[in-house]
Design a protein around this motif. Structure first.
Motif, short mmCIF file in Angstrom:
data_model
loop_
_atom_site.label_atom_id
_atom_site.label_comp_id
_atom_site.label_asym_id
_atom_site.label_seq_id
_atom_site.Cartn_x
_atom_site.Cartn_y
_atom_site.Cartn_z
N SER A 164 0.85 -1.19 0.00
CA SER A 164 0.00 0.00 0.00
C SER A 164 0.88 1.24 0.00
O SER A 164 2.07 1.19 0.32
CB SER A 164 -0.94 0.01 1.21
N TRP A 165 0.27 2.39 -0.35
CA TRP A 165 0.98 3.66 -0.43
C TRP A 165 -0.02 4.78 -0.23
O TRP A 165 -1.22 4.59 -0.42
CB TRP A 165 1.65 3.79 -1.80
N GLY A 166 0.47 5.94 0.17
CA GLY A 166 -0.40 7.09 0.37
C GLY A 166 -1.28 7.35 -0.83
O GLY A 166 -0.82 7.36 -1.98
N GLY A 167 -2.58 7.56 -0.58
CA GLY A 167 -3.55 7.61 -1.66
C GLY A 167 -3.42 8.81 -2.58
O GLY A 167 -3.02 9.90 -2.17
N VAL A 168 -3.80 8.61 -3.82
CA VAL A 168 -3.86 9.70 -4.79
C VAL A 168 -4.84 10.77 -4.31
O VAL A 168 -4.60 11.97 -4.42
CB VAL A 168 -4.29 9.17 -6.17
N GLU A 169 -5.98 10.33 -3.73
CA GLU A 169 -6.98 11.26 -3.21
C GLU A 169 -7.02 11.26 -1.69
O GLU A 169 -7.05 12.31 -1.06
CB GLU A 169 -8.37 10.89 -3.75
N THR A 170 -7.05 10.06 -1.09
CA THR A 170 -7.23 9.97 0.36
C THR A 170 -6.78 8.60 0.84
O THR A 170 -6.66 7.66 0.05
CB THR A 170 -8.71 10.19 0.73
#
Length: 373
Positions: A164-170
């Motif tokens: 997982s990775w920091g979201g594009v939106e949230t």
């Protein structure tokens, strides 16, 4: 008085007979044998044909992790070669090891830095040449937007690392890393795919495997629409490596559910929980899923691990812990048996069934083996 006594004696005999019959019908415990792997602690299992890879760690010691190949009853060490410029490789713990009969891909992690975050290491090779570590740029897996990693996979179309990775939106997005020719790994954009979280739908896969050319992720999604929070067991499946992703919400999710692990051959068997109890689903090649009925009510918590289910001649086998005791759940849709275990206790974390019907299990800090007839 004599009549009452006779009736009482008949009732006692009936109860005794029924109790004896119930006792006779109780499934026998599964007898496990401890497998000697040396002084190290087993942490991962990976099977391919008649070969079993055993990933090992030396708890409390900053020692290069071990990898052994068990084949035809013989254990052979596989060379593990850290890069001298990568200090965390020397104390890595195996998280996931993929093997397709030719190539090895391993994911290791060691706590480090000011916040003791996991520092990830990537290794490739073959059983003959050994595993070689390939140092990565810090921001490949780390940095302010870093999430987690959980699986290394190999498909006929190529290899991938999953996390997982920091979201594009949230929130966090599901993330796929693909290899480059120079040994580096690159994050792939999940934007405008089902791997991306949105303000109304958070994606949360937590483990991955493969089905032919496709990658299969399992976990849950959280719906935030209309002020109602709903967590639903979910599968994400690609058409080929990192292309053509689709999302499949598993049926009968109850009030709160999570898919934890999966085994895929011609189709997929997925284990997790619904409302705090063990649940098992099947997903066929067309993408149609069903929740299997009659699965025994065994508690499964948010932090519990479930080894991937195994398939033995069409029978599903799930190893699980209840009150720190290992149990073996086996059967088919609507028909299940629960057996206690003689030998292992603690949390089961990995299970692999070999072609000779030997089932290998990591439970607690030991490797165990039993044979299904």
């Amino acid at each position: 008085m004599r009549r009452v006594t006779v009736v009482a004696m008949l009732l006692l005999a009936t109860v005794t007979a029924c109790s004896a019959k119930a006792s006779d019908d109780k499934p026998q415990p599964v007898a496990w044998t401890k497998v000697d792997v040396g002084p190290a602690e087993p942490v991962t299992l990976t099977g391919h044909d008649n070969q079993l890879l055993i990933g090992l760690r030396h708890r409390g010691a900053k020692v290069v992790p071990e990898l052994q190949l068990l084949e035809n009853g013989t254990r052979t060490p596989i060379a593990v070669k850290p890069n001298p410029a990568s200090p965390y490789a020397f104390e890595a713990i195996w998280y996931s090891i993929a093997y397709d009969g030719k190539q090895l891909l391993a994911l290791g992690g060691a706590a480090g830095g000011a916040h003791s975050n996991t520092r990830w290491t990537v290794w490739t090779g073959t059983p003959r040449t050994g595993l070689i570590e390939h140092p990565q740029n810090f921001f490949t897996f780390g940095g302010q937007d870093a999430g987690d990693l959980y699986s290394a996979v190999i498909t006929p179309s190529g290899s991938a690392l999953l996390g997982s990775w920091g979201g594009v939106e949230t929130g966090n997005d599901a993330m796929v890393w693909l290899p480059q020719a120079d040994g580096k790994w690159t994050r792939q954009s999940p934007a405008k795919t089902v791997l991306q979280s949105t303000p109304s739908l958070l994606v949360g896969p937590s483990s991955g495997t493969t089905l032919g050319e496709s990658i299969v992720l399992v976990g849950s999604q959280v719906r935030l629409a209309s002020g109602v929070v709903a967590q639903e067991a979910t599968v994400w499946q690609s058409a080929k490596l990192n292309t053509g992703w689709k999302r499949i919400v598993l049926p009968d999710p109850g009030g709160r559910s999570q898919a934890i692990s999966a085994t895929c051959t011609k189709d997929c068997v997925i284990s997790g929980y619904v409302d705090g109890q063990l649940a098992i689903w099947q997903l066929d090649a067309s993408g149609t899923a069903k929740r299997l009925q009659g699965v025994p009510s065994i508690p499964v918590g948010d932090k519990d691990k479930l080894p991937p289910p195994v398939i033995d001649d069409g029978k599903i086998v799930q190893v699980i812990a209840q009150d720190n005791k290992v149990k073996v759940v086996s059967g088919r849709d609507g028909h299940w048996t629960v057996q206690d275990s003689d030998g292992p206790d603690g949390q089961p974390t990995a299970a692999v069934l070999m072609p000779d019907h030997k089932l290998y299990l990591i439970a607690g800090t030991s490797l165990w083996q039993t044979t299904f007839s």
